[in-house]
Design a protein around this motif. Structure first.
Motif, short mmCIF file in Angstrom:
data_model
loop_
_atom_site.label_atom_id
_atom_site.label_comp_id
_atom_site.label_asym_id
_atom_site.label_seq_id
_atom_site.Cartn_x
_atom_site.Cartn_y
_atom_site.Cartn_z
N MET A 35 67.22 -86.42 -43.91
CA MET A 35 66.80 -85.64 -45.09
C MET A 35 66.77 -84.16 -44.78
O MET A 35 67.34 -83.34 -45.51
CB MET A 35 65.39 -86.08 -45.53
CG MET A 35 65.37 -87.15 -46.59
SD MET A 35 63.67 -87.73 -46.84
CE MET A 35 63.04 -86.45 -47.90
N PHE A 45 67.57 -81.59 -52.50
CA PHE A 45 66.53 -82.35 -51.80
C PHE A 45 66.56 -83.84 -52.15
O PHE A 45 66.56 -84.70 -51.27
CB PHE A 45 65.16 -81.77 -52.14
CG PHE A 45 64.03 -82.42 -51.40
CD1 PHE A 45 63.74 -82.06 -50.10
CD2 PHE A 45 63.27 -83.42 -52.00
CE1 PHE A 45 62.70 -82.67 -49.40
CE2 PHE A 45 62.24 -84.03 -51.31
CZ PHE A 45 61.95 -83.66 -50.01
N GLN A 95 62.52 -78.54 -40.46
CA GLN A 95 61.68 -78.12 -41.58
C GLN A 95 61.00 -76.79 -41.27
O GLN A 95 60.94 -75.89 -42.10
CB GLN A 95 60.62 -79.19 -41.87
CG GLN A 95 59.54 -78.74 -42.83
CD GLN A 95 58.65 -79.88 -43.27
OE1 GLN A 95 58.77 -80.36 -44.37
NE2 GLN A 95 57.78 -80.32 -42.39
N VAL A 99 61.17 -73.61 -43.82
CA VAL A 99 60.05 -73.25 -44.71
C VAL A 99 59.47 -71.89 -44.30
O VAL A 99 59.24 -71.67 -43.13
CB VAL A 99 58.97 -74.34 -44.67
CG1 VAL A 99 57.76 -73.92 -45.50
CG2 VAL A 99 59.53 -75.64 -45.23
N GLY B 243 59.24 -87.78 -47.83
CA GLY B 243 59.20 -86.56 -48.63
C GLY B 243 57.81 -86.22 -49.14
O GLY B 243 57.57 -85.10 -49.59
N LEU B 247 57.65 -84.46 -44.65
CA LEU B 247 58.48 -83.38 -45.19
C LEU B 247 57.95 -82.84 -46.52
O LEU B 247 58.71 -82.29 -47.31
CB LEU B 247 59.93 -83.87 -45.33
CG LEU B 247 60.63 -84.29 -44.04
CD1 LEU B 247 62.10 -84.61 -44.30
CD2 LEU B 247 60.52 -83.23 -42.96
N PRO B 249 56.16 -80.15 -47.07
CA PRO B 249 56.44 -78.71 -47.23
C PRO B 249 57.87 -78.45 -47.72
O PRO B 249 58.09 -77.59 -48.59
CB PRO B 249 56.24 -78.14 -45.83
CG PRO B 249 55.33 -79.11 -45.15
CD PRO B 249 55.65 -80.45 -45.71
N LEU B 250 58.81 -79.22 -47.22
CA LEU B 250 60.20 -79.06 -47.64
C LEU B 250 60.34 -79.46 -49.12
O LEU B 250 61.05 -78.81 -49.89
CB LEU B 250 61.07 -79.97 -46.77
CG LEU B 250 62.51 -79.53 -46.51
CD1 LEU B 250 62.54 -78.15 -45.90
CD2 LEU B 250 63.20 -80.53 -45.60
N HIS B 251 59.64 -80.51 -49.49
CA HIS B 251 59.64 -80.99 -50.88
C HIS B 251 59.10 -79.90 -51.81
O HIS B 251 59.66 -79.62 -52.86
CB HIS B 251 58.77 -82.25 -50.96
CG HIS B 251 58.96 -83.02 -52.22
ND1 HIS B 251 58.31 -84.20 -52.48
CD2 HIS B 251 59.70 -82.78 -53.32
CE1 HIS B 251 58.67 -84.64 -53.67
NE2 HIS B 251 59.52 -83.79 -54.20
N LEU B 253 58.97 -76.70 -51.27
CA LEU B 253 59.95 -75.60 -51.29
C LEU B 253 61.00 -75.89 -52.36
O LEU B 253 61.35 -75.03 -53.17
CB LEU B 253 60.60 -75.48 -49.91
CG LEU B 253 61.66 -74.40 -49.74
CD1 LEU B 253 61.00 -73.03 -49.68
CD2 LEU B 253 62.47 -74.64 -48.46
N HIS B 254 61.48 -77.14 -52.37
CA HIS B 254 62.50 -77.53 -53.32
C HIS B 254 61.95 -77.51 -54.75
O HIS B 254 62.62 -77.05 -55.67
CB HIS B 254 63.02 -78.93 -52.96
CG HIS B 254 63.43 -79.74 -54.13
ND1 HIS B 254 64.65 -79.57 -54.73
CD2 HIS B 254 62.78 -80.69 -54.83
CE1 HIS B 254 64.73 -80.40 -55.75
NE2 HIS B 254 63.63 -81.09 -55.83
N GLU B 255 60.70 -78.01 -54.93
CA GLU B 255 60.14 -78.07 -56.28
C GLU B 255 60.01 -76.68 -56.88
O GLU B 255 60.22 -76.48 -58.07
CB GLU B 255 58.76 -78.74 -56.24
CG GLU B 255 58.83 -80.20 -55.85
CD GLU B 255 58.08 -81.09 -56.81
OE1 GLU B 255 56.90 -80.80 -57.05
OE2 GLU B 255 58.69 -82.07 -57.31
#
Lengths: 99, 564
Positions: A35, A45, A95, A99, B243, B247, B249-251, B253-255
């Motif tokens: 991912m 994503f 990640q 971020v 997610g 992950l 934080p990555l989620h 960021l995407h949102e």
């Protein structure tokens, strides 16, 4: 299955644990790294999420069966738990960079 | 641990298949019934026996219903511990209204979610549900259990065990084991092509059972693999919530990017605003679908942030004519009807994902394929059940000689999950027709009682199976199978008769009209009952053979032991 009578319970339990829990850790690591990696390469994503989980459920039965087929149990644990932890850590690193 | 690769595969196949097979049986059987969940709903809720209806007018019919909706007393009671202080008399800030229908639904399901003031956790919402007759807007009684879509369907993927998602995890593990069993099964049997054409029921039970196990496993192998696999993919978010945990934080960021891209507000503005004509928005959405060459009906309609300046209306297309489960959503500003966004064309990955899940969930209209799904699911049940019986047949004489109870216990559990499950299924249908229209005060809801009957009957069948399986420990057939087959043969036509007696919809009427949802279930019940009677008579003959072959209890005819 006549073979089952000669199996020691500890070995059997350890194999089952390796297949189920070791396999889970390995597949978790795979999903996380795939991912994060695909997202880093520019895939949306949720696409990265879906593709990873589709592959995950093909990978899981494969490693599950390998855990029983492999000759040495120590190696099974090393690959599944070790590989899972390494991939999980790598995913967090990717990640962290994003971020 | 094992002498060879093939032996290791055999061990995995036998033992994991046995333990998780009991769960798989329920997943396959209730999955097969879920193919016709809407039709079973019609049988169970006679007030809803009419033709499927399109989405009715929002402005004239749905809006007044939504405005009157409130959470049930039950859900308010459950909410009490999640707030500080008292709950309001009325929940008046709706977060979301939604209406959902398919090409097989006469009735329309509505839901509304409300903000909960003084909630301990932010973003807590409380939900209200209602089912209406879309021809009149009249509400159907709330406590009627839609046995197909609200019981058999969730049973097949969650066992209705919702505590910590436990049921999902058990079924997920069983699905993984199904994939594992299919692969290891192919490895075990090298002559896979020949087994395709091998069925020798005239040989002994053990041989015939194994042939049938291989036949149903191999013929429907792609089907079994596909459904176990896509079932896992559908709930991937539960099994690997990467997610939402590691992950997250990555989620997020995407949102953040996503909300900027879609232009659909994530939060309320806090400024009241009226709701423009939703019917006009629906007409516009349908016009836009038509220009894309995919004119269609509305399947799902939702209003987000109701009554707020940030409110928007989402219109989704019903998936009647395509496999991939996609809504081609079109979103409008609620206060003005201005177009906010059209969902973009699918990416390649999304195309694969929606195709896989869509083929499992089959919202499309294709009656032949629907029936093939049922047959595939039942073939899966036969495969699993013959696996149990082969396991027992192969061991019961050895166990009898050694004085073991293992084969007996497995046989009793097998009867519980094969015939016992059918009896429980008939039990809930019969309870549905026997219970009075309204239950006395203080009783649980009518639907809850139906569910209790289902589990109670299943437990009784289990007790019976254990009680009447003693002969297995002496190398014989358990009478439990025959007796439970007779129970099915009696209960199935009883359900058909009760449907006639309580609703007047007998088969001559439902076949003449025709009204297939009810006629189809009634006919299936009759066929099932007949098959059970045939099976019971054959079992009787096998038991008599045992009497000849094993004249006195405890004597095991060793000459008869053949290893398959």
């Amino acid at each position: 299955m006549s073979v089952s009578h000669t199996l020691s319970p500890t070995l059997v339990v350890s194999r089952i644990a390796a297949a189920l829990l070791g396999g889970y850790a390995f597949v978790w690591g795979f999903v996380a790294l795939s991912m994060a990696g695909l997202f880093a390469l520019g895939m949306p994503f949720h696409d990265a999420e879906h593709l990873s989980s589709i592959l995950a459920f093909l990978l899981y039965p494969a490693v599950f069966l390998w855990a029983f087929a492999a000759r040495r149990l120590g190696r099974v644990w090393a690959v599944l738990a070790g590989g899972g932890a390494a991939m999980t850590a790598a995913a967090s690193l990717v990640q962290h960079l994003l971020v | 641990m094992f002498k060879s690769f093939r032996l290791s595969m055999t061990w995995v196949h036998t033992w994991f298949g046995l333990v998780l097979g009991f769960v798989l049986m329920a997943a396959f059987f209730f999955g097969a019934l879920s193919v016709f969940d809407r039709e079973i709903d019609r049988w169970a809720v006679p007030q809803s026996r009419f033709e499927p209806q399109p989405m009715p007018s929002f402005d004239r019919m749905l809006r007044p219903v939504f405005e009157r909706m409130q959470p049930s007393a039950d859900s308010i009671e459950r909410m009490r511990e999640r707030v500080n202080g008292p709950l309001p008399e009325r929940f008046d800030t709706p977060i979301r209204w939604g209406a959902y229908t398919t090409h097989r639904d006469p009735v329309l399901g509505l839901f509304a979610g409300y903000e909960v003031p003084n909630a301990k956790e932010p973003e807590t919402s409380i939900w209200a549900n209602r089912t209406i007759d879309p021809r009149t807007g009249a509400a159907l009684p709330d406590d009627r259990l839609k046995i197909g879509s609200r019981f058999f369907y969730p049973l097949h993927y969650s066992l209705t065990l919702h505590w910590m998602n436990l049921g999902y995890w058990i079924v997920g593990l069983a699905s993984l084991v199904m994939l594992v069993a299919l692969i290891s099964g192919v490895v075990m049997h090298r002559k896979i092509f020949r087994e395709f054409f091998t069925f020798r029921p005239w040989r002994n039970i053990q041989r015939g059972t194994l042939d049938l196990h291989n036949l149903t496993g191999v013929v429907a192998l792609p089907f079994h693999f596909f459904f176990a696999f896509t079932g896992l993919v559908i709930f991937a978010g539960i099994y690997f919530p990467v997610g939402h945990t590691q992950l997250e934080p990555l989620h997020e960021l995407h949102e953040k990017h996503d909300a900027e891209n879609t232009g659909l507000p994530h939060d309320r503005a806090g400024v009241p605003a009226p709701l423009a004509s939703v019917d006009a928005m629906v007409a516009e959405a349908q016009r836009r679908w038509a220009t894309r060459g995919m004119a269609g009906e509305v399947g799902f309609l939702a209003v987000q942030h109701v009554g707020d300046a940030n409110g928007y209306v989402s219109v989704y297309r019903a998936g009647t004519d395509r496999i991939a489960l996609v809504g081609e959503g079109i979103h409008f500003k609620a206060s003005t009807g201005e177009l906010l966004r059209e969902d973009p064309p699918r990416t390649a990955v999304d195309g694969i994902n929606t195709f896989l899940t869509g083929l499992h969930l089959q919202h499309f209209r294709h009656w032949l394929l629907r029936w093939l799904y049922v047959l595939g699911g039942l073939a899966g049940c036969v495969c699993i059940a013959t696996g149990f019986i082969f396991f027992v047949e192969k061991r019961k004489r050895q166990h009898a000689q050694a004085g073991g109870q293992g084969a007996r216990a497995v046989d009793a559990l097998a009867a519980t999950t094969v015939t016992g499950m059918l009896i429980a299924t008939l039990g809930i249908l019969i309870a549905n027709r026997l219970l009075p229209e309204s239950l006395p005060a203080g009783w649980p809801g009518r639907g809850d009682v139906e569910r209790y009957v289902f589990w109670g009957v299943w437990l009784l069948a289990m007790a019976h199976a254990f009680w009447r399986s003693a002969p297995v420990a002496a190398g014989r057939i358990a009478p439990a199978w025959r007796e439970q087959c007779w129970a099915i043969a009696g209960l199935a036509p009883a359900a058909v008769l009760l449907n006639w007696a309580t609703t007047g919809d007998h088969l001559f009427k439902t076949l003449a009209e025709p009204y297939w949802p009810v006629a189809g279930l009634d006919l299936s019940l009759l066929v099932g009952g007949l098959l059970a009677a045939v099976a019971a008579r054959r079992l009787r003959r096998k038991e008599q053979n045992d009497d000849v072959r094993l004249p006195a209890a405890g004597i095991v005819g060793e000459a008869e032991v053949r290893h398959g």
